[in-house]
Design a protein around this motif. Structure first.
Motif, PDB file in Angstrom:
ATOM      1  N   TRP A  68       8.652 -10.198 -12.249  1.00 50.88           N
ATOM      2  CA  TRP A  68       9.146 -11.410 -11.598  1.00 50.88           C
ATOM      3  C   TRP A  68       8.825 -12.615 -12.481  1.00 50.88           C
ATOM      4  CZ3 TRP A  68      10.062 -12.409  -5.941  1.00 50.88           C
ATOM      5  CH2 TRP A  68      10.527 -11.254  -5.303  1.00 50.88           C
ATOM      6  N   ALA A  69       9.685 -13.638 -12.375  1.00 45.78           N
ATOM      7  CA  ALA A  69       9.424 -14.884 -13.103  1.00 45.78           C
ATOM      8  C   ALA A  69       8.285 -15.653 -12.445  1.00 45.78           C
ATOM      9  CB  ALA A  69      10.691 -15.737 -13.130  1.00 45.78           C
ATOM     10  N   GLY A  70       8.304 -15.708 -11.119  1.00 46.13           N
ATOM     11  CA  GLY A  70       7.262 -16.428 -10.378  1.00 46.13           C
ATOM     12  C   GLY A  70       6.115 -15.472 -10.071  1.00 46.13           C
ATOM     13  N   MET A  94      18.384 -13.806 -16.696  1.00 47.88           N
ATOM     14  CA  MET A  94      17.947 -14.342 -15.402  1.00 47.88           C
ATOM     15  C   MET A  94      18.177 -15.853 -15.350  1.00 47.88           C
ATOM     16  SD  MET A  94      14.307 -13.010 -14.122  1.00 47.88           S
ATOM     17  CE  MET A  94      13.853 -13.284 -12.443  1.00 47.88           C
ATOM     18  N   ARG A 226      10.768 -21.447  -4.127  1.00 50.34           N
ATOM     19  CA  ARG A 226       9.943 -20.734  -3.162  1.00 50.34           C
ATOM     20  C   ARG A 226       9.982 -21.445  -1.814  1.00 50.34           C
ATOM     21  NH1 ARG A 226      10.313 -17.055  -6.135  1.00 50.34           N
ATOM     22  NH2 ARG A 226       8.680 -15.903  -7.205  1.00 50.34           N
ATOM     23  N   HIS A 274      17.336 -14.429  -1.068  1.00 55.80           N
ATOM     24  CA  HIS A 274      16.509 -14.432  -2.289  1.00 55.80           C
ATOM     25  C   HIS A 274      17.202 -13.678  -3.434  1.00 55.80           C
ATOM     26  CE1 HIS A 274      12.146 -14.845  -3.881  1.00 55.80           C
ATOM     27  NE2 HIS A 274      13.007 -14.816  -4.897  1.00 55.80           N
ATOM     28  N   THR A 279      15.900 -10.079 -11.020  1.00 55.49           N
ATOM     29  CA  THR A 279      15.543  -9.422 -12.278  1.00 55.49           C
ATOM     30  C   THR A 279      16.549  -8.299 -12.523  1.00 55.49           C
ATOM     31  OG1 THR A 279      13.205  -9.867 -11.862  1.00 55.49           O
ATOM     32  CG2 THR A 279      13.708  -8.206 -13.510  1.00 55.49           C
TER      33      THR A 279
HETATM   34  C1  GLV Z   1      12.091 -14.258  -8.191  1.00 63.20           C
HETATM   35  O1  GLV Z   1      11.989 -14.997  -7.261  1.00 63.20           O
HETATM   36  C2  GLV Z   1      11.240 -14.299  -9.337  1.00 63.20           C
HETATM   37  O2  GLV Z   1      10.247 -15.050  -9.319  1.00 63.20           O
HETATM   38  O3  GLV Z   1      11.498 -13.559 -10.305  1.00 63.20           O
END
Ligand code: GLV
Ligand code: NAP
Length: 311
Positions: A68-70, A94, A226, A274, A279
């Motif tokens: 995940w990015a976050g 992404m 978020r 979401h 990804t």
């Molecule tokens: C999705 O929300 C991410 O953080 O990859």
């Protein structure tokens, strides 16, 4: 040594990731259940929303690679081993998906397409005045991977774009600012606000009644980052009072969004489950694998998270 795949994936998704990662890392042993091996042999964890505790008691862990990015959920796990480097997913594919979602939301707000969709359901034929893109100012909050891609895409489509981040950053055709004073100005100037900030203590609950009051009357609000950055009751009040015209929401305090939440049926809310930038295993597996190779070969790891900053 072995790589633990610690995720909340269902069986099919897990099988796909295992296959793609094994193809990229033919010499590595991949396990998806830590009970399948001695915890001492696991030195890398590739993770996607792992259950709390999934990475505890792994004495030889040397890298946590997020898909995940976050990484806010990961960092909230009190058992997360201290001192182990965490790398997050940074994937140009992404970023482009996020730029598309931001463009769709802004374009739909500019051209009243959400209103027309509601009018169709009511069988109402009612044209509205058409605004040009250069008459619409968009504020992008957060100018990292996602924010910059979105800001560039919006500017390239003719919108007047401003951006805000902690540190000053130059983005072509985007007026950028940083700091509290700049935030109030950026919010006040924008017809549409797009949130792409990471969730940290500083951004939790950032979008409250004070921030919504700083926005232009009738502004659009797009949250692609978020859910916990928004005070839901304050957003609903801002929509109900006309302070905000419409909200596009991809993320929520609790996901899936609970049945009965007012966002589901609010006429001024458009929501997504979401999916603003998912990804993509096809591009992300090689990116995760490249950090595994870097670790094995003693090269610098890419896209490390600053635990103190929280992103
Ligand atoms: C999705 O929300 C991410 O953080 O990859
Ligand atoms: P990133 O590259 O780390 O960028 C974060 C940006 O936010 C940077 O510009 C950073 O500024 C800025 N920032 C952080 N805290 C700030 C604060 N308190 N005040 C002002 N600016 C602040 O992150 P990213 O890859 O763009 O991703 C951003 C977020 O998008 C993720 O954390 C995740 O929550 C969300 N996301 C959502 C989806 C989805 O499908 N909905 C998909 C992927 C990601 P500095 O660099 O100057 O510190």
């Amino acid at each position: 040594m072995a790589i633990l795949l610690a995720t909340d994936f269902g069986a099919a998704e897990l099988a796909l990731w295992s296959e793609l990662l094994q193809t990229e890392l033919p010499a590595e042993t991949l396990v998806s259940d830590r009970m399948d091996c001695d915890p001492g042999v696991i030195d890398i964890a590739i993770v996607a929303n792992p259950p709390p505790g999934a990475l505890s008691c792994l004495p030889n862990l040397r890298l946590i690679q997020s898909l995940w990015a976050g990484v806010d959920t990961l960092l909230r796990d009190p058992t997360l081993p201290a001192g182990v480097p965490i790398a997050r997913m940074v994937d140009p594919a992404m970023n482009q998906a996020m730029a598309q979602t931001a463009l769709w939301a802004v374009l739909s707000l500019q051209r009243d397409f959400f209103t027309y969709a509601a009018q169709q359901r009511a069988m109402q034929w009612l044209p509205h005045p058409q605004r040009r893109a250069d008459e619409v100012s968009v504020a992008v909050l957060g100018l990292g991977q996602m924010g910059q891609a979105a800001a560039r895409r919006l500017a390239g489509n003719g919108y007047r774009v401003s951006g805000w981040s902690t540190r000053e950053v130059a983005v072509p055709d985007v007026a950028t600012g940083s700091g509290e004073a700049a935030l109030a100005r950026v919010l006040g100037d924008a017809s549409i606000v797009v949130n792409l900030l990471p969730l940290t203590p500083a951004t939790t609950g950032l979008f409250d009644r004070t921030r919504f009051a700083q926005m232009r009357r009738g502004a659009g609000f797009v949250n692609l980052a978020r859910g916990a950055q928004v005070v839901d009751a304050d957003l609903l009040a801002a929509l109900d009072s006309g302070q905000l015209r419409h909200a596009v929401l991809d993320v929520f305090h609790s996901e899936p969004l609970p049945a009965g939440h007012r966002f589901w049926t609010h006429p001024q809310v458009t929501l997504l489950p979401h999916v603003a930038a998912q990804t993509d295993p096809r591009s992300a597996a090689p990116i995760a694998a490249s950090n595994v190779h870097a670790l094995r070969e003693g090269r610098a790891l890419q896209h490390l998270v600053d635990r103190r900053r929280g992103y």
